[in-house]
Design an enzyme around this catalytic site. Structure first.
Site, PDB file in Angstrom:
ATOM      1  N   LYS A  66      -3.378   0.998  -2.826  1.00  0.00           N
ATOM      2  CA  LYS A  66      -2.587   0.032  -3.606  1.00  0.00           C
ATOM      3  C   LYS A  66      -2.831   0.205  -5.104  1.00  0.00           C
ATOM      4  O   LYS A  66      -1.888   0.229  -5.898  1.00  0.00           O
ATOM      5  CB  LYS A  66      -2.937  -1.396  -3.149  1.00  0.00           C
ATOM      6  CG  LYS A  66      -2.532  -1.690  -1.715  1.00  0.00           C
ATOM      7  CD  LYS A  66      -2.745  -3.141  -1.346  1.00  0.00           C
ATOM      8  CE  LYS A  66      -4.217  -3.512  -1.275  1.00  0.00           C
ATOM      9  NZ  LYS A  66      -4.913  -2.811  -0.158  1.00  0.00           N
ATOM     10  N   THR A  67      -4.096   0.325  -5.499  1.00  0.00           N
ATOM     11  CA  THR A  67      -4.409   0.504  -6.916  1.00  0.00           C
ATOM     12  C   THR A  67      -3.867   1.829  -7.428  1.00  0.00           C
ATOM     13  O   THR A  67      -3.312   1.907  -8.531  1.00  0.00           O
ATOM     14  CB  THR A  67      -5.924   0.430  -7.141  1.00  0.00           C
ATOM     15  OG1 THR A  67      -6.422  -0.837  -6.680  1.00  0.00           O
ATOM     16  CG2 THR A  67      -6.275   0.586  -8.615  1.00  0.00           C
ATOM     17  N   ASP A 111      -5.025  -7.182  -8.974  1.00  0.00           N
ATOM     18  CA  ASP A 111      -5.582  -6.914  -7.651  1.00  0.00           C
ATOM     19  C   ASP A 111      -5.997  -8.232  -6.994  1.00  0.00           C
ATOM     20  O   ASP A 111      -6.382  -9.185  -7.686  1.00  0.00           O
ATOM     21  CB  ASP A 111      -6.789  -5.985  -7.786  1.00  0.00           C
ATOM     22  CG  ASP A 111      -7.172  -5.337  -6.461  1.00  0.00           C
ATOM     23  OD1 ASP A 111      -6.378  -5.405  -5.504  1.00  0.00           O
ATOM     24  OD2 ASP A 111      -8.275  -4.755  -6.379  1.00  0.00           O
ATOM     25  N   THR A 160      -4.579  -8.012   0.187  1.00  0.00           N
ATOM     26  CA  THR A 160      -4.940  -7.651   1.553  1.00  0.00           C
ATOM     27  C   THR A 160      -4.543  -8.753   2.526  1.00  0.00           C
ATOM     28  O   THR A 160      -4.641  -8.566   3.738  1.00  0.00           O
ATOM     29  CB  THR A 160      -6.456  -7.416   1.658  1.00  0.00           C
ATOM     30  OG1 THR A 160      -7.160  -8.569   1.171  1.00  0.00           O
ATOM     31  CG2 THR A 160      -6.873  -6.207   0.825  1.00  0.00           C
ATOM     32  N   ARG A 219      -9.867   5.835   1.517  1.00  0.00           N
ATOM     33  CA  ARG A 219     -11.091   5.505   0.771  1.00  0.00           C
ATOM     34  C   ARG A 219     -12.326   5.827   1.599  1.00  0.00           C
ATOM     35  O   ARG A 219     -13.313   6.375   1.092  1.00  0.00           O
ATOM     36  CB  ARG A 219     -11.090   4.025   0.384  1.00  0.00           C
ATOM     37  CG  ARG A 219     -12.344   3.605  -0.398  1.00  0.00           C
ATOM     38  CD  ARG A 219     -12.322   2.118  -0.675  1.00  0.00           C
ATOM     39  NE  ARG A 219     -11.205   1.766  -1.547  1.00  0.00           N
ATOM     40  CZ  ARG A 219     -10.779   0.513  -1.719  1.00  0.00           C
ATOM     41  NH1 ARG A 219     -11.340  -0.476  -1.036  1.00  0.00           N
ATOM     42  NH2 ARG A 219      -9.779   0.268  -2.529  1.00  0.00           N
TER      43      ARG A 219
END
Length: 343
Positions: A66-67, A111, A160, A219
């Protein structure tokens, strides 16, 4: 050593590791094919019309990009990027300070946007729709509201838990990107790129093994690759597969990707509650973790790989869970079926 070698990296490169692994464009971004296509259309249409892109909501589990996608939105639209987070915006004044300092066309990334203060959320409604906020001056009966025009901007929110966003805020996003877990082949491509950037010569079989233990999350895949790189530097294993098996065994990551806490949860269900049903709070106390951690971090993965199911009476271990741990119903000490909550 054959099959795998690692070059020593400069300390400055190590500090910039996370940034180096992030793709710079949609073409470099691996996976999320549908989302990439949707974003590409949105950004190109905005460029052709010479306007700021619509506000974008990135929704999905942690670690899926997402980032990174927010950075790509800013890069591909040629706009500056401002980054913040929901927990850092606890008052309307915090948000007003950020919004009033934006330059025209800037991309604002927030975020964990669902964790913003309610007063800030309400201020954001007007800012997103009309590029304007109302600033309260003074207190009590003498307080007045002064409208403040904002430069046009694009908000990219990441969450999330999109269900926690109020409907008025969610509806103001022009596009919602739903990010999905990665397939094994996609994670392998992520690892190939990361291994190249790390100057790590490792065979495809070893990378495929890492991908299979990465829980569908880039990740985690990159994190495990770093541990394999460290294991290689220290122990000089004979080949890539030996490095992967040695490193992941050392860090308690099994062939399904289960870590220590995952195994503790499932083993507790099997050995203390005879597979369930068992309630969330009881399970959290039994393993010594917060119930929120079990529910938001551990349980989604266990359900996705088919080791646990949720029922109205509580959590139940599946036959696959019994097989994975080499147990069978009746072999454990067992315990009463506890379902103190229905969630």
């Amino acid at each position: 050593m054959s099959g795998i070698t690692a070059a020593g990296a400069e300390s400055q490169e190590e500090l910039a590791f996370e940034g180096a692994l992030r793709p710079r464009s949609l073409d470099e971004f691996v996976g999320q094919r549908k989302v990439r296509g949707q974003l590409d259309l949105l950004l190109k249409a905005a460029a052709m019309q010479e306007r700021t892109p619509d506000h974008i909501l990135m929704a999905g589990p942690p670690g899926l990009g997402k980032t990174t996608l927010a950075m790509i939105v800013a890069h591909e639209s040629g706009r500056p990027l401002r980054m913040s987070s929901g927990p850092a915006i606890q008052h309307a004044g915090d948000l007003a300070a950020v919004l009033s300092s934006l330059v025209p066309g800037e991309v604002l990334f927030i975020d964990e946007i669902h964790r913003m203060a309610r007063s800030a959320e309400e201020m954001l409604y007007l800012a997103m729709e009309d590029f304007r906020i109302d600033v309260m001056v003074g207190k009590g009966a003498g307080a007045t509201s002064i409208p403040l025009d904002l430069a046009p901007f694009t908000l990219v929110g990441a969450t999330t838990r999109s269900g926690l966003l109020p409907n008025p805020l969610r509806d103001r996003f022009g596009f919602t990107a739903h990010l999905e877990f990665y397939e094994k082949d996609e994670l392998e491509q992520v690892l190939i790129r990361a291994a190249h950037l790390l100057e790590l010569d490792i065979d495809r079989t070893a990378l495929r093994e890492i991908a299979g233990r990465s829980r569908g999350t880039p990740r985690i895949a990159n994190r495990l690759l770093r541990r394999v790189r460290d294991f290689t530097l220290v122990h000089r294993p004979r080949d890539g597969m030996a490095a992967v098996q040695g490193a992941l065994e050392l860090y308690d990551v099994d062939e399904l990707g289960l870590d220590r806490l995952d195994r503790a949860v499932v083993e507790t269900m099997l050995t203390r509650f005879d597979g369930g049903p068992v309630g969330l709070n009881t399970l959290a106390v039994a393993v010594g973790e917060e119930s929120e951690t079990i529910e938001s971090v551990v349980e989604p993965f266990l359900v996705r790989v088919g080791l646990v199911t949720r029922t109205p009476r509580g959590r139940i271990a599946t036959p696959q869970a019994w097989r994975h741990f080499g147990l069978a119903p009746g072999q454990t000490s067992g315990g009463p079926a506890l379902f103190d909550d229905a969630d």
